[in-house]
Design a protein around this motif. Structure first.
Motif, PDB file in Angstrom:
ATOM      1  N   UNK A   1     -19.607   0.660  47.402  1.00 43.84           N
ATOM      2  CA  UNK A   1     -21.007   1.081  47.392  1.00 43.84           C
ATOM      3  C   UNK A   1     -21.286   2.118  46.302  1.00 43.84           C
ATOM      4  N   UNK A   2     -20.304   2.954  46.019  1.00 36.13           N
ATOM      5  CA  UNK A   2     -20.495   4.025  45.041  1.00 36.13           C
ATOM      6  C   UNK A   2     -20.348   3.558  43.604  1.00 36.13           C
ATOM      7  N   UNK A   3     -19.561   2.505  43.396  1.00 39.02           N
ATOM      8  CA  UNK A   3     -19.233   2.089  42.041  1.00 39.02           C
ATOM      9  C   UNK A   3     -19.332   0.571  41.911  1.00 39.02           C
ATOM     10  N   UNK A   4     -19.748   0.108  40.772  1.00 38.04           N
ATOM     11  CA  UNK A   4     -19.781  -1.320  40.512  1.00 38.04           C
ATOM     12  C   UNK A   4     -18.523  -1.778  39.804  1.00 38.04           C
ATOM     13  N   UNK A   5     -18.184  -3.053  39.947  1.00 38.47           N
ATOM     14  CA  UNK A   5     -17.002  -3.601  39.286  1.00 38.47           C
ATOM     15  C   UNK A   5     -17.275  -3.845  37.804  1.00 38.47           C
ATOM     16  N   UNK A   6     -16.308  -3.534  36.987  1.00 36.57           N
ATOM     17  CA  UNK A   6     -16.368  -3.840  35.554  1.00 36.57           C
ATOM     18  C   UNK A   6     -15.261  -4.818  35.190  1.00 36.57           C
ATOM     19  N   UNK A   7     -14.977  -5.756  36.111  1.00 40.88           N
ATOM     20  CA  UNK A   7     -13.863  -6.672  35.904  1.00 40.88           C
ATOM     21  C   UNK A   7     -13.980  -7.462  34.599  1.00 40.88           C
ATOM     22  N   UNK A   8     -12.866  -7.567  33.917  1.00 39.17           N
ATOM     23  CA  UNK A   8     -12.728  -8.444  32.756  1.00 39.17           C
ATOM     24  C   UNK A   8     -11.266  -8.847  32.650  1.00 39.17           C
ATOM     25  N   UNK A   9     -10.978 -10.092  32.234  1.00 40.31           N
ATOM     26  CA  UNK A   9      -9.573 -10.498  32.063  1.00 40.31           C
ATOM     27  C   UNK A   9      -8.869  -9.622  31.027  1.00 40.31           C
ATOM     28  N   UNK A  10      -7.551  -9.659  31.058  1.00 39.59           N
ATOM     29  CA  UNK A  10      -6.759  -8.808  30.175  1.00 39.59           C
ATOM     30  C   UNK A  10      -6.843  -9.253  28.720  1.00 39.59           C
ATOM     31  N   UNK A  11      -6.985 -10.548  28.485  1.00 43.73           N
ATOM     32  CA  UNK A  11      -7.038 -11.083  27.119  1.00 43.73           C
ATOM     33  C   UNK A  11      -8.138 -12.143  27.056  1.00 43.73           C
ATOM     34  N   UNK A  12      -8.597 -12.436  25.841  1.00 46.05           N
ATOM     35  CA  UNK A  12      -9.649 -13.448  25.702  1.00 46.05           C
ATOM     36  C   UNK A  12      -9.042 -14.816  25.423  1.00 46.05           C
ATOM     37  N   UNK A  13      -9.842 -15.840  25.601  1.00 47.04           N
ATOM     38  CA  UNK A  13      -9.361 -17.216  25.469  1.00 47.04           C
ATOM     39  C   UNK A  13      -8.843 -17.528  24.073  1.00 47.04           C
ATOM     40  N   UNK A  14      -9.435 -16.895  23.064  1.00 43.23           N
ATOM     41  CA  UNK A  14      -9.110 -17.237  21.680  1.00 43.23           C
ATOM     42  C   UNK A  14      -7.751 -16.718  21.232  1.00 43.23           C
ATOM     43  N   UNK A  15      -7.165 -15.779  21.964  1.00 44.13           N
ATOM     44  CA  UNK A  15      -5.866 -15.230  21.579  1.00 44.13           C
ATOM     45  C   UNK A  15      -4.805 -16.335  21.637  1.00 44.13           C
ATOM     46  N   UNK A  16      -3.936 -16.463  20.632  1.00 46.92           N
ATOM     47  CA  UNK A  16      -2.893 -17.500  20.662  1.00 46.92           C
ATOM     48  C   UNK A  16      -1.990 -17.373  21.890  1.00 46.92           C
ATOM     49  N   UNK A  17      -1.433 -18.487  22.335  1.00 46.96           N
ATOM     50  CA  UNK A  17      -0.617 -18.517  23.550  1.00 46.96           C
ATOM     51  C   UNK A  17       0.523 -17.507  23.507  1.00 46.96           C
ATOM     52  N   UNK A  18       1.250 -17.480  22.390  1.00 50.15           N
ATOM     53  CA  UNK A  18       2.379 -16.553  22.262  1.00 50.15           C
ATOM     54  C   UNK A  18       1.913 -15.113  22.434  1.00 50.15           C
ATOM     55  N   UNK A  19       0.770 -14.797  21.850  1.00 49.48           N
ATOM     56  CA  UNK A  19       0.246 -13.439  21.919  1.00 49.48           C
ATOM     57  C   UNK A  19      -0.272 -13.108  23.317  1.00 49.48           C
ATOM     58  N   UNK A  20      -0.729 -14.119  24.045  1.00 43.90           N
ATOM     59  CA  UNK A  20      -1.150 -13.883  25.433  1.00 43.90           C
ATOM     60  C   UNK A  20       0.035 -13.458  26.289  1.00 43.90           C
ATOM     61  N   UNK A  21       1.157 -14.161  26.139  1.00 36.93           N
ATOM     62  CA  UNK A  21       2.357 -13.785  26.893  1.00 36.93           C
ATOM     63  C   UNK A  21       2.811 -12.386  26.498  1.00 36.93           C
ATOM     64  N   UNK A  22       2.799 -12.124  25.210  1.00 33.42           N
ATOM     65  CA  UNK A  22       3.231 -10.799  24.726  1.00 33.42           C
ATOM     66  C   UNK A  22       2.290  -9.698  25.231  1.00 33.42           C
ATOM     67  N   UNK A  23       0.996  -9.988  25.283  1.00 28.00           N
ATOM     68  CA  UNK A  23       0.039  -8.992  25.770  1.00 28.00           C
ATOM     69  C   UNK A  23       0.322  -8.612  27.214  1.00 28.00           C
ATOM     70  N   UNK A  24       0.574  -9.608  28.060  1.00 28.94           N
ATOM     71  CA  UNK A  24       0.887  -9.329  29.460  1.00 28.94           C
ATOM     72  C   UNK A  24       2.189  -8.539  29.570  1.00 28.94           C
ATOM     73  N   UNK A  25       3.210  -8.966  28.808  1.00 30.37           N
ATOM     74  CA  UNK A  25       4.518  -8.308  28.877  1.00 30.37           C
ATOM     75  C   UNK A  25       4.439  -6.844  28.437  1.00 30.37           C
ATOM     76  N   UNK A  26       3.741  -6.598  27.350  1.00 28.11           N
ATOM     77  CA  UNK A  26       3.670  -5.238  26.824  1.00 28.11           C
ATOM     78  C   UNK A  26       2.705  -4.364  27.620  1.00 28.11           C
ATOM     79  N   UNK A  27       1.553  -4.926  27.989  1.00 29.52           N
ATOM     80  CA  UNK A  27       0.511  -4.132  28.636  1.00 29.52           C
ATOM     81  C   UNK A  27       0.796  -3.864  30.107  1.00 29.52           C
TER      82      UNK A  27
END
Length: 575
Positions: A447-473
């Motif tokens: 009630x006090x705060x609204x969600x600002x949900x967004x995925x960790x990476x965008x669709x355009x990021x290459x597959x290899x970089x998506x895996x690396x983003x999850x691993x590093x982040x």
């Protein structure tokens, strides 16, 4: 390491020195007829249900279509710190929070995954909650339930049979038998089926080739089942399954074999969400059940979206720790389904914190504030990770009788420094009444705060970089590695038009790293990618990391050895 035994049962049956087992509590429950639950709690008439006995029912797809224009309720995700043998109680907390919300006057539904028979007869157990925070009928839910998993397994194996049959009758599509990637499945832990040779016996039995089995919950059909939005979407996705490749490395799809129509027929009834109840007679949808360490680990999109139309608050869980189930819930399910979660509840126990702090299991009953502080590094990383998705976060301390005030206060202090509330909850011992404080805190935060949900990476990021983003982040890794063959597969998938897909990382649930023995919050490790698989129908790419396997084995002493039916016809030994 073997693939996990997914399940949410409280690990310690003596959490509050309760003399009753989970199954005894469940069998003593005063259940309402499911038609009464549907009418009283959700306003659904009996003719909109397809009953499976008195206490289970499927909800009509035609009725679900009538809900499309109704506003959505608030979506609450329950996740957890990295699991340990000490127990965290994620499913138990999900059920308890749902009951707690109803206790404080909110209209709430819980959405859970269906348990797999593999874990039930293996080591970890089922996924119906525990203590006085359970869904019932517990034995039915943990065993055959409404037959959904059988339908999923048969649909999967129909496609496998059609592949080999196509080759037997001339192979007009030119499938390369060395490049068939579709596997058979069975909903049981059976290591002997991981690697097999099929079609032995002579000309009449086909062409021998190497084959493999996965457990049903790891199959792409399960993932498709849980991500599809309606029957047409289900059929489309099934048709887009890639079963193998030609010698020219061109993909061959299930629709090329005219398989997707018959597969949809087998799944049509199973696709209807299952309605059951909690011990406190509150509604629960239990539908679909992919593992979270080897699949995306979430309740079906159809069940979640339906619940959001019927309630003000929907509480759902994602498997294992937040680095696995929650990440896939947020990066795959919510991305694909257009869902917007409001808040994440991270389940922790003092016992699990001490275990991450280096305490042996046999010493967990002794007060050890220093170990709580050391182990809280794991909890802290999960909390900070969830904030990176724009979510509100609350920590639920799942209460055990051996917890001391000093230990609990230390967790509250650590969480306060992270900017989040830590609420002690006693739903295991007292059901919804024990979760009222947690429910109030969750509602207040939303009630006090609204969600600002967004995925960790965008669709355009290459597959290899998506895996690396999850691993590093999220994992705290220095980077990812793979041999040339795997890197080439990533490039082929990227160039083949699958680069916009999200990634589903299959790794151990016991650590942020791929080494299950690295507790706490390890950093600067490297994540090795052993294999990459394309799920064309589910529309994600699976990166298999470390020694994770998609077909578990049974432990030395399986739970099956203790399960029986007594003289009164009651099931015993099931928790």
């Amino acid at each position: 390491m073997l693939a996990a035994f997914e399940g949410g049962r409280q690990a310690m049956t003596d959490q509050h020195k309760n003399p009753k087992s989970d199954i005894e509590i469940a069998q003593a429950a005063k259940m309402k007829r499911i038609a009464e639950v549907a009418k009283d709690s959700l306003g659904i008439d009996a003719d909109k249900l397809e009953p499976y006995g008195h206490y289970k029912a499927k909800l009509s797809l035609d009725y679900i279509k009538t809900l499309e224009k109704k506003p959505d309720g608030k979506l609450i995700l329950v996740t957890a710190m990295t699991p340990t043998p000490a127990g965290e109680g994620k499913t138990t907390t999900t059920v308890g929070l749902g009951d707690g919300l109803n206790r404080i006057g909110k209209k709430a539904i819980i959405c859970l995954r269906e348990p797999s028979l593999g874990p039930c007869f293996g080591m970890k157990g089922g996924a119906a909650g525990g203590g006085y925070a359970q869904v019932v009928p517990m034995t039915d839910i943990n065993l055959h339930f409404t037959g959904d998993f059988h339908a999923i397994g048969v649909a999967n194996n129909l496609l496998a049979a059609l592949v080999d049959n196509h080759i037997y009758w001339g192979n007009q599509l030119g499938l390369d038998e060395r490049r068939i990637i579709w596997r058979r499945v069975v909903d049981m832990n059976d290591r002997a089926l991981r690697n097999i040779v099929n079609s032995l016996g002579g000309i009449a039995d086909g062409f021998p080739r190497e084959d493999h089995f996965d457990i049903t919950v790891a199959s792409e059909v399960m993932a498709i089942f849980c991500l599809a939005t309606d029957i047409d979407d289900l059929k489309r996705r099934l048709g887009n399954i890639i079963v193998g490749y030609t010698r020219e490395k061109k993909p061959v799809f299930a629709k090329d074999l005219d398989a997707h129509g018959a597969m949809t027929v087998l799944l049509k009834d199973a696709f209807q969400p299952n309605l059951v109840q909690t011990l406190e007679n509150n509604p629960a949808f239990i539908h679909g059940g992919p593992f979270a360490n080897i699949a995306h680990g979430c309740n079906s999109v159809l069940a979640t979206k339906t619940a959001l139309k019927l309630a003000d608050y929907v509480v759902t869980e994602a498997g294992f720790g937040a680095d696995l189930g929650a990440e896939k819930f947020l990066d795959i399910k919510c991305r694909k389904a257009g869902l917007k979660p409001e808040i994440a509840v991270v389940v922790a126990t003092i016992r699990a914190l001490k275990m991450h702090g280096g305490v042996a299991k046999e010493d967990l009953g002794k007060e050890n504030v220093k170990a709580v502080i050391d182990g809280a590094e794991n909890l802290s990383r999960h909390v900070e990770n969830l904030k990176k998705f724009g979510l509100l976060v609350i920590v639920a301390i799942n209460k055990f009788s051996a917890d001391t005030k000093e230990e609990v206060d230390q967790v509250r202090q650590i969480c306060a420094e992270l900017g989040v509330d830590a609420i002690e909850s006693d739903h295991w011992g007292n059901g919804g009444a024990g979760a009222k404080d947690l429910a109030k805190a969750v509602v207040k935060k939303i009630d006090q705060n609204g969600s600002n949900y967004a995925p960790l990476y965008n669709d355009a990021l290459p597959l290899w970089d998506k895996v690396r983003t999850v691993a590093q982040t999220l994992y705290g890794a220095q980077g990812i590695i793979a041999d040339k063959k795997v890197r080439d597969q990533f490039k082929e998938l990227q160039d083949g038009g699958f680069g916009h897909y999200p990634v589903c990382i299959a790794k151990t649930q016991y650590s942020f790293s791929t080494d299950p023995n690295l507790k706490g919050a390890p950093s600067n490790h490297v994540v090795p990618i052993r294999e990459v698989r394309i799920s064309g129908g589910a529309e994600f790419v699976v990166a298999v990391c470390g020694n994770i396997m998609t077909m578990p084995g049974l432990p030395r002493i399986p739970a099956a050895n203790s399960i029986d039916v007594n003289e009164a016809g009651e099931i015993v030994g099931l928790f």
